[in-house]
Design a protein around this motif. Structure first.
Motif, short mmCIF file in Angstrom:
data_model
loop_
_atom_site.label_atom_id
_atom_site.label_comp_id
_atom_site.label_asym_id
_atom_site.label_seq_id
_atom_site.Cartn_x
_atom_site.Cartn_y
_atom_site.Cartn_z
N PHE A 105 11.73 -3.45 5.28
CA PHE A 105 11.81 -2.15 5.94
C PHE A 105 10.52 -1.89 6.74
O PHE A 105 10.57 -1.47 7.90
N ILE A 106 9.39 -2.20 6.13
CA ILE A 106 8.10 -2.01 6.83
C ILE A 106 8.04 -2.91 8.07
O ILE A 106 7.56 -2.49 9.13
N GLN A 107 8.56 -4.15 7.94
CA GLN A 107 8.58 -5.03 9.11
C GLN A 107 9.42 -4.42 10.23
O GLN A 107 9.04 -4.46 11.41
N ALA A 108 10.57 -3.85 9.86
CA ALA A 108 11.43 -3.20 10.87
C ALA A 108 10.68 -2.06 11.54
O ALA A 108 10.77 -1.86 12.76
N VAL A 109 9.91 -1.31 10.75
CA VAL A 109 9.12 -0.20 11.32
C VAL A 109 8.06 -0.76 12.28
O VAL A 109 7.90 -0.27 13.41
N LEU A 110 7.35 -1.80 11.84
CA LEU A 110 6.31 -2.39 12.70
C LEU A 110 6.91 -2.90 14.01
O LEU A 110 6.29 -2.78 15.07
N ASN A 111 8.11 -3.47 13.93
CA ASN A 111 8.76 -3.97 15.14
C ASN A 111 9.00 -2.88 16.18
O ASN A 111 9.09 -3.16 17.37
N GLU A 112 9.11 -1.63 15.72
CA GLU A 112 9.38 -0.50 16.62
C GLU A 112 8.11 0.24 17.04
O GLU A 112 8.20 1.24 17.74
N SER A 113 6.95 -0.20 16.53
CA SER A 113 5.75 0.64 16.62
C SER A 113 4.67 0.03 17.50
O SER A 113 4.57 -1.18 17.65
N ARG B 161 0.82 -1.22 0.00
CA ARG B 161 0.00 0.00 0.00
C ARG B 161 0.85 1.27 0.00
O ARG B 161 0.45 2.28 -0.59
N CYS B 162 2.01 1.24 0.67
CA CYS B 162 2.82 2.48 0.71
C CYS B 162 4.02 2.41 -0.24
O CYS B 162 4.83 3.34 -0.27
N LEU B 163 4.11 1.34 -1.02
CA LEU B 163 5.14 1.22 -2.06
C LEU B 163 6.55 1.25 -1.47
O LEU B 163 7.45 1.88 -2.01
N LYS B 164 6.71 0.59 -0.33
CA LYS B 164 8.04 0.50 0.28
C LYS B 164 8.45 -0.96 0.37
O LYS B 164 7.68 -1.87 0.10
N GLU B 165 9.68 -1.18 0.78
CA GLU B 165 10.30 -2.50 0.88
C GLU B 165 9.69 -3.26 2.09
O GLU B 165 9.69 -2.74 3.21
N PRO B 166 9.16 -4.48 1.86
CA PRO B 166 8.48 -5.19 2.97
C PRO B 166 9.34 -5.40 4.21
O PRO B 166 8.83 -5.30 5.34
#
Lengths: 258, 258
Positions: free
Chosen positions: B81-89, B74-79
């Motif tokens: 990288f998104i997982q790393a973001v989710l891990n911090e959120s 949906r945000c056109l980013k690297e999966p």
């Protein structure tokens, strides 16, 4: 060592309705031993610009519509004050107890359309008018440009001018100084596409320099009874630009936080 | 005349993973002729604190879940990288093309959980690890407090410490420096109930001084390849306080802008 200095005259005179700002600014800075110099950034609190432009209204002159009374009941504020806010606004963003956030006709999203009743001398217009409030300048970018021109014509120095106000923010408590008008400065710098220290292309780097200048000045200017409504930033690597403060506004359809 | 000066050493050394910050800070300021003094506010870019605390991750080590792949599409980013973001959120706030805004576990609402891939030397860990990214410090208030203690113990001076990051804002374009960690400073000042110049009680005056200090420092520090990740503010009327930077966060149920 990179350096930046800020200074603010203490005991700046109270500005009367319609009083021109330049003589007061020149006097205060000269008496303080710091006359304006080329490349200075002069930051002014919105309030003295509005006073100088006689942007006072008397809430006693205002008749609240049904719409204003509805909003006033929801946010627990005075209906004529809400009507004054609506008169300055393009849209209502939020209305809950004690909070009335609008999009101002100038584009800014802020509480109460920036209409303020603090630090206003109730006797400064006349004895009968006692419910005064102060609107934002009609066109803060034009106010900044006019003052910049006057300074160049009168003093022969080339300065940037920033008009600051204090806005609340979503997600974070408190207010910070933001730039609501400017001239001769770069309110936002688009560094997207530049390289970082390792040659990687920067994706999203757009510092809101105008807002950072306003915030820095607010550290000295304060917001209560400090009596320091102007400050000068000296030593910034200034890039003259013709961008108005409205360059800092996100278009509604690009405001991905809403 | 009230005065405030800011300075920032040029050519601050690149901080290696795990490298202690204090010697580099002392060297740079001493060489620049401006050793730290009592009541200085030392502002540090989040990035050097994270590097010193070895908050690097290798995206190659991360396996994206289905949830991360959905957001990434949906945000056109690297999966990963998104997982790393989710891990911090703690929560996802907004996910649209090119924009992924979350509430960080620390409470801050910001893009990509503050995970950054700019100004990172890809060779600084080892040759095989080439997809490095840098997380926020684990506890920025604790990082600030530890550095403040070290400075007092080593140099015998009493300074405030602010850790700054650059956040985007709703409604306004560009980023400004904000305070994500602090010690020995007053990040927010509650002036509600004080009187204005005419004795009128101030209703909503709460300047976010920590954010204004970070924003002021960013004017010198820059965000691209300036190589100035520390700055010192000198001359502020400092009120020592034990409030953490998290005092700047609006509680979700009080966030009337949402």
């Amino acid at each position: 060592m990179s350096r930046l200095s800020l200074f603010a005259p203490d005991n700046f005179p109270l500005i009367q309705p319609g009083q021109p700002l330049l003589p007061a600014i020149v006097d205060a800075l000269t008496q303080g031993g710091q006359p304006l110099a080329d490349n200075d950034i002069l930051v002014l609190a919105q309030k003295i610009v509005s006073k100088s432009e006689n942007r006072f209204i008397d809430l006693g002159d205002i008749v609240a519509t049904d719409e204003a009374r509805d909003y006033a009941a929801r946010c627990l504020k005075e209906p004529r004050f809400i009507q004054a806010v609506l008169n300055e606004s393009a849209a209502v963003v939020r209305c809950v107890p004690n909070v009335f956030i609008v999009q101002h006709k100038l584009g800014f999203t802020l509480a109460n359309a920036g209409i303020d009743q603090s630090n206003i001398d109730p006797s400064c217009i006349n004895e009968e008018h006692r419910e005064l409030a102060l609107l934002l300048p009609q066109d803060p970018d034009a106010s900044a440009a006019a003052l910049r021109r006057q300074i160049r014509d009168t003093l022969g120095v080339n300065v940037g001018v920033v008009i600051s106000d204090s806005f609340g923010r979503p997600w974070r408590l408190g207010t910070t100084g933001v730039c609501i008008g400017c001239a001769g400065v770069e309110p936002i710098r688009d560094q997207r596409g530049q390289k970082d220290l390792y040659g990687r292309t920067l994706q999203v780097t757009m510092p809101a320099i105008g807002d950072e200048m306003a915030a820095a000045a607010c550290l000295l200017m304060g917001e209560a009874s400090e009596g320091r409504p102007i400050a000068v930033l000296r030593g910034l690597e200034v890039i003259e630009a013709d961008l108005p403060a409205t360059a800092l506004l996100r278009a509604g359809n690009e405001d991905l936080f809403r």
